[in-house]
Write a protein that holds these residues in place. Structure first.
Motif, short mmCIF file in Angstrom:
data_model
loop_
_atom_site.label_atom_id
_atom_site.label_comp_id
_atom_site.label_asym_id
_atom_site.label_seq_id
_atom_site.Cartn_x
_atom_site.Cartn_y
_atom_site.Cartn_z
N ARG A 1 21.99 -22.90 38.14
CA ARG A 1 23.28 -22.70 37.45
C ARG A 1 23.14 -22.69 35.93
O ARG A 1 23.88 -22.00 35.25
CB ARG A 1 24.26 -23.80 37.85
N PHE A 2 22.22 -23.49 35.41
CA PHE A 2 22.04 -23.60 33.97
C PHE A 2 20.74 -22.93 33.54
O PHE A 2 19.75 -22.94 34.29
CB PHE A 2 21.98 -25.07 33.55
N THR A 3 20.74 -22.37 32.34
CA THR A 3 19.53 -21.79 31.77
C THR A 3 19.35 -22.27 30.35
O THR A 3 20.24 -22.09 29.51
CB THR A 3 19.61 -20.25 31.78
N ILE A 4 18.21 -22.88 30.09
CA ILE A 4 17.87 -23.34 28.75
C ILE A 4 17.01 -22.28 28.08
O ILE A 4 16.16 -21.65 28.73
CB ILE A 4 17.15 -24.70 28.79
N SER A 5 17.25 -22.07 26.80
CA SER A 5 16.46 -21.09 26.05
C SER A 5 16.43 -21.52 24.59
O SER A 5 17.17 -22.41 24.18
CB SER A 5 17.02 -19.68 26.20
N ARG A 6 15.57 -20.87 23.83
CA ARG A 6 15.50 -21.17 22.40
C ARG A 6 15.10 -19.93 21.64
O ARG A 6 14.40 -19.06 22.17
CB ARG A 6 14.51 -22.31 22.13
N ASP A 7 15.55 -19.88 20.40
CA ASP A 7 15.19 -18.81 19.49
C ASP A 7 14.59 -19.46 18.26
O ASP A 7 15.33 -19.96 17.40
CB ASP A 7 16.42 -17.96 19.14
N PHE B 1 19.23 -36.61 32.06
CA PHE B 1 18.49 -35.42 31.69
C PHE B 1 19.08 -34.19 32.37
O PHE B 1 19.46 -34.24 33.53
CB PHE B 1 17.03 -35.61 32.10
N VAL B 2 19.14 -33.09 31.62
CA VAL B 2 19.64 -31.83 32.18
C VAL B 2 18.52 -30.78 32.22
O VAL B 2 18.26 -30.19 33.26
CB VAL B 2 20.82 -31.29 31.36
N ALA B 3 17.89 -30.52 31.08
CA ALA B 3 16.87 -29.48 31.02
C ALA B 3 16.02 -29.66 29.78
O ALA B 3 16.45 -30.29 28.81
CB ALA B 3 17.52 -28.09 31.00
N THR B 4 14.81 -29.09 29.82
CA THR B 4 13.94 -29.13 28.67
C THR B 4 13.19 -27.81 28.54
O THR B 4 13.03 -27.07 29.53
CB THR B 4 12.95 -30.30 28.74
N THR C 1 17.38 -22.46 16.84
CA THR C 1 18.50 -22.75 17.72
C THR C 1 18.06 -22.77 19.18
O THR C 1 17.24 -21.96 19.60
CB THR C 1 19.62 -21.72 17.54
N MET C 2 18.62 -23.71 19.90
CA MET C 2 18.41 -23.82 21.33
C MET C 2 19.75 -23.59 22.02
O MET C 2 20.81 -23.88 21.45
CB MET C 2 17.87 -25.21 21.69
N TYR C 3 19.70 -23.12 23.26
CA TYR C 3 20.92 -22.81 23.99
C TYR C 3 20.88 -23.41 25.39
O TYR C 3 19.82 -23.67 25.94
CB TYR C 3 21.08 -21.29 24.13
N LEU C 4 22.08 -23.59 25.93
CA LEU C 4 22.21 -23.94 27.34
C LEU C 4 23.33 -23.09 27.91
O LEU C 4 24.50 -23.32 27.59
CB LEU C 4 22.50 -25.43 27.53
N GLN C 5 22.96 -22.10 28.71
CA GLN C 5 23.94 -21.28 29.40
C GLN C 5 24.30 -21.97 30.69
O GLN C 5 23.41 -22.24 31.52
CB GLN C 5 23.37 -19.89 29.68
N MET C 6 25.56 -22.27 30.86
CA MET C 6 26.03 -23.01 32.04
C MET C 6 26.98 -22.12 32.82
O MET C 6 28.03 -21.73 32.29
CB MET C 6 26.72 -24.30 31.62
N ASN C 7 26.62 -21.81 34.04
CA ASN C 7 27.43 -20.98 34.92
C ASN C 7 27.87 -21.78 36.14
O ASN C 7 27.31 -22.83 36.43
CB ASN C 7 26.64 -19.76 35.36
N SER C 8 28.86 -21.26 36.83
CA SER C 8 29.36 -21.91 38.05
C SER C 8 29.64 -23.38 37.81
O SER C 8 29.22 -24.25 38.59
CB SER C 8 28.34 -21.73 39.18
#
Length: 121
Positions: free
Chosen positions: A67-73, A47-50, A78-85
């Motif tokens: 580091r990660f941000t989950i979002s949805r529109d 599991f990463v995020a929900t 559509t759902m997104y996973l912004q992954m940084n660092s």
């Protein structure tokens, strides 16, 4: 039925960023909680995020927090996973999932085919 298609994976250097997308079609997107999971070679899927149906709450694995941000529109299904660092240990196939899980980690009813993320050191 919901069909899920991930995109946005690729090769990135450590410390870099990627944004994954999960496009949904079929039944009402906003009727489902959505999640991201990943599976590294030789390891079990984890599991990463929900994110809940209306996007009002999120939950992350410890490895993703900060580091990660989950979002949805929901207007774009559509759902997104912004992954940084990003770190080499983030290398995995990333899957999106949809459903009505009893808990953040699942179970989920629908799965995408996955998108490869490779982080080089």
């Amino acid at each position: 039925q919901v069909q899920l298609v991930e995109s946005g994976g690729g090769l990135v250097q450590a410390g870099g960023s990627l944004r994954l997308s999960c496009a949904a079609s079929g039944r009402a997107f906003d009727s489902y909680a959505m999640g991201w999971f990943r599976q590294a070679p030789g390891k079990e899927r984890e599991f990463v995020a929900t994110i809940i149906r209306n996007g009002g709450a999120t939950y992350y694995a410890d490895s993703a927090k900060g580091r990660f941000t989950i979002s949805r529109d929901n207007t774009k299904n559509t759902m997104y996973l912004q992954m940084n660092s990003l770190k080499p240990e983030d290398t995995a196939v990333y899957y999106c999932a949809a459903g009505s899980p009893g808990r953040a980690q699942g179970p989920y009813d629908y799965w995408g085919q996955g998108t490869q993320v490779t982080v080089s050191s």
